[in-house]
Design an enzyme around this catalytic site. Structure first.
Site, PDB file in Angstrom:
ATOM      1  N   LYS A 220       0.826  -1.202   0.000  1.00 16.51           N
ATOM      2  CA  LYS A 220       0.000   0.000   0.000  1.00 16.51           C
ATOM      3  C   LYS A 220       0.870   1.267   0.000  1.00 16.51           C
ATOM      4  CE  LYS A 220      -3.825  -2.290   2.461  1.00 16.51           C
ATOM      5  NZ  LYS A 220      -4.796  -2.166   3.586  1.00 16.51           N
TER       6      LYS A 220
ATOM      7  N   TYR B   6     -12.523  -2.643  -2.902  1.00 10.98           N
ATOM      8  CA  TYR B   6     -13.120  -2.687  -1.564  1.00 10.98           C
ATOM      9  C   TYR B   6     -14.647  -2.634  -1.646  1.00 10.98           C
ATOM     10  CZ  TYR B   6      -8.577  -2.195   0.799  1.00 10.98           C
ATOM     11  OH  TYR B   6      -7.304  -2.417   1.287  1.00 10.98           O
TER      12      TYR B   6
ATOM     13  N   PHE C  90     -16.467   4.509   7.668  1.00 12.87           N
ATOM     14  CA  PHE C  90     -15.017   4.704   7.713  1.00 12.87           C
ATOM     15  C   PHE C  90     -14.360   4.563   6.347  1.00 12.87           C
ATOM     16  CE2 PHE C  90     -14.107   0.261   7.167  1.00 12.87           C
ATOM     17  CZ  PHE C  90     -15.081  -0.440   7.876  1.00 12.87           C
TER      18      PHE C  90
ATOM     19  N   ARG D  17      -1.909 -14.267   4.453  1.00 10.94           N
ATOM     20  CA  ARG D  17      -2.694 -13.559   5.476  1.00 10.94           C
ATOM     21  C   ARG D  17      -1.998 -13.665   6.836  1.00 10.94           C
ATOM     22  NH1 ARG D  17      -6.872 -10.052   4.320  1.00 10.94           N
ATOM     23  NH2 ARG D  17      -7.497 -10.456   6.453  1.00 10.94           N
TER      24      ARG D  17
ATOM     25  N   THR E 236      -5.531  -6.975  10.929  1.00  9.33           N
ATOM     26  CA  THR E 236      -5.867  -5.717  10.256  1.00  9.33           C
ATOM     27  C   THR E 236      -5.436  -4.499  11.071  1.00  9.33           C
ATOM     28  OG1 THR E 236      -7.799  -6.815   9.288  1.00  9.33           O
ATOM     29  CG2 THR E 236      -7.790  -4.392   9.287  1.00  9.33           C
TER      30      THR E 236
ATOM     31  N   ARG F 255       2.558  -6.488   9.390  1.00  6.92           N
ATOM     32  CA  ARG F 255       1.837  -5.394  10.056  1.00  6.92           C
ATOM     33  C   ARG F 255       2.323  -5.216  11.495  1.00  6.92           C
ATOM     34  NH1 ARG F 255      -4.152  -6.956   7.622  1.00  6.92           N
ATOM     35  NH2 ARG F 255      -4.048  -5.708   5.710  1.00  6.92           N
TER      36      ARG F 255
ATOM     37  N   ASN G 133     -10.547   8.446  13.356  1.00  9.48           N
ATOM     38  CA  ASN G 133     -11.053   8.872  12.046  1.00  9.48           C
ATOM     39  C   ASN G 133     -10.013   8.882  10.929  1.00  9.48           C
ATOM     40  OD1 ASN G 133     -13.624   9.291  13.181  1.00  9.48           O
ATOM     41  ND2 ASN G 133     -13.010  11.329  13.858  1.00  9.48           N
TER      42      ASN G 133
ATOM     43  N   HIS H 144      -1.835  -5.616   1.588  1.00  7.47           N
ATOM     44  CA  HIS H 144      -3.142  -6.255   1.382  1.00  7.47           C
ATOM     45  C   HIS H 144      -2.912  -7.679   0.911  1.00  7.47           C
ATOM     46  CE1 HIS H 144      -7.143  -7.180  -0.195  1.00  7.47           C
ATOM     47  NE2 HIS H 144      -6.531  -7.645  -1.271  1.00  7.47           N
TER      48      HIS H 144
ATOM     49  N   GLU I  12     -10.109 -10.575  -7.302  1.00  7.01           N
ATOM     50  CA  GLU I  12      -9.139  -9.477  -7.275  1.00  7.01           C
ATOM     51  C   GLU I  12      -8.112  -9.618  -8.407  1.00  7.01           C
ATOM     52  OE1 GLU I  12      -7.774  -9.399  -3.181  1.00  7.01           O
ATOM     53  OE2 GLU I  12      -9.793  -8.924  -2.471  1.00  7.01           O
TER      54      GLU I  12
HETATM   55  P1  DAT Z   1      -7.809  -6.646   5.752  1.00  4.95           P
HETATM   56  O1  DAT Z   1      -6.999  -5.591   5.023  1.00  4.95           O
HETATM   57  O2  DAT Z   1      -7.061  -7.172   6.937  1.00  4.95           O
HETATM   58  O3  DAT Z   1      -8.322  -7.719   4.835  1.00  4.95           O
HETATM   59  P2  DAT Z   1     -10.504  -5.509   5.684  1.00  4.95           P
HETATM   60  O4  DAT Z   1     -10.635  -6.168   4.356  1.00  4.95           O
HETATM   61  O5  DAT Z   1     -11.557  -5.722   6.693  1.00  4.95           O
HETATM   62  O6  DAT Z   1      -9.086  -5.899   6.374  1.00  4.95           O
HETATM   63  O7  DAT Z   1     -10.388  -3.928   5.487  1.00  4.95           O
HETATM   64  C1  DAT Z   1      -9.644  -3.392   4.415  1.00  4.95           C
HETATM   65  C2  DAT Z   1      -8.830  -2.220   4.914  1.00  4.95           C
HETATM   66  O8  DAT Z   1      -9.683  -1.168   5.335  1.00  4.95           O
HETATM   67  C3  DAT Z   1      -7.991  -2.548   6.140  1.00  4.95           C
HETATM   68  O9  DAT Z   1      -6.725  -3.058   5.780  1.00  4.95           O
HETATM   69  C4  DAT Z   1      -7.893  -1.250   6.838  1.00  4.95           C
HETATM   70  C5  DAT Z   1      -9.193  -0.558   6.517  1.00  4.95           C
HETATM   71  N1  DAT Z   1     -10.196  -0.722   7.585  1.00  4.95           N
HETATM   72  C6  DAT Z   1     -10.906  -1.854   7.856  1.00  4.95           C
HETATM   73  N2  DAT Z   1     -11.739  -1.671   8.890  1.00  4.95           N
HETATM   74  C7  DAT Z   1     -11.559  -0.386   9.286  1.00  4.95           C
HETATM   75  C8  DAT Z   1     -12.121   0.430  10.325  1.00  4.95           C
HETATM   76  N3  DAT Z   1     -13.072  -0.036  11.153  1.00  4.95           N
HETATM   77  N4  DAT Z   1     -11.687   1.706  10.427  1.00  4.95           N
HETATM   78  C9  DAT Z   1     -10.757   2.199   9.591  1.00  4.95           C
HETATM   79  N5  DAT Z   1     -10.181   1.495   8.585  1.00  4.95           N
HETATM   80  C10 DAT Z   1     -10.570   0.227   8.442  1.00  4.95           C
HETATM   81 MG    MG Z   2      -9.666  -7.614   3.234  1.00  6.19          MG
END
Ligand code: DAT
Ligand code: MG
Length: 137
Positions: free
Chosen positions: A9, A50, A58, A86, A92, A103, A113, A121, A132
């Site tokens: 990223k 996404y 968010f 993963r 996350t 991470r 925020n 990712h 994807e």
């Molecule tokens: P991951 O990247 O572990 O697969 P995800 O797919 O649930 O997690 O979310 C994608 C990205 O979005 C994550 O890397 C960070 C951001 N994110 C997820 N949940 C969030 C939240 N509650 N507040 C802020 N950013 C968030």
């Molecule tokens: Mg994800």
């Protein structure tokens, strides 16, 4: 052979972590099948990537973060690569990611925020890996 899709990223590229992340992939014995620098992502592509998060309150900071600078995208392959990548990424939320994971070793905790900036990712299932890879390549 199983394949998964990964992104380094904007925070990972800006902080000079490309070599570190690729080293871990190579060390683990996975094959890099594709690797491309994308200098500027479109909001449309990030929204499609996404798609499950677009409606969340968010989400706008995530879109802003993902379009804030170059990213490296790729496909890696190997046995159980989806689940293993993963595990290598870690949780996350940076504050929950274990040391030894990417991470856990590098992601900085986000302020209130702010988008979570967590370096990498990886697709979370066989179905998302297929979706994807088709979306990005
Ligand atoms: P991951 O990247 O572990 O697969 P995800 O797919 O649930 O997690 O979310 C994608 C990205 O979005 C994550 O890397 C960070 C951001 N994110 C997820 N949940 C969030 C939240 N509650 N507040 C802020 N950013 C968030
Ligand atoms: Mg994800």
């Amino acid at each position: 052979m199983e394949q998964t899709f990964f992104i380094i990223k904007p925070d990972g590229v800006k902080r000079g972590l490309v070599g570190e992340v690729l080293k871990r992939i190579e060390q683990r014995g996975f094959t890099i099948e594709k690797l491309e620098l994308r200098s500027q992502l479109s909001e449309e592509l990030v929204d499609q990537h996404y798609q499950d998060l677009v409606g969340q309150s968010f989400y706008p900071p995530i879109r802003e973060f993902m379009t804030s600078g170059p990213v490296l995208v790729g496909i890696i392959s190997g046995p159980k690569v989806i689940e293993t990548w993963r595990t290598m990424m870690g949780a996350t939320r940076p504050e929950e990611a274990l040391s030894g994971t990417i991470r856990g070793d590098f992601a900085k905790a986000a302020g209130k925020n702010q988008a979570i900036q967590n370096v990498v990712h990886g697709s979370d299932s066989e179905e998302s890996a297929k979706r994807e890879i088709a979306l990005w390549f």
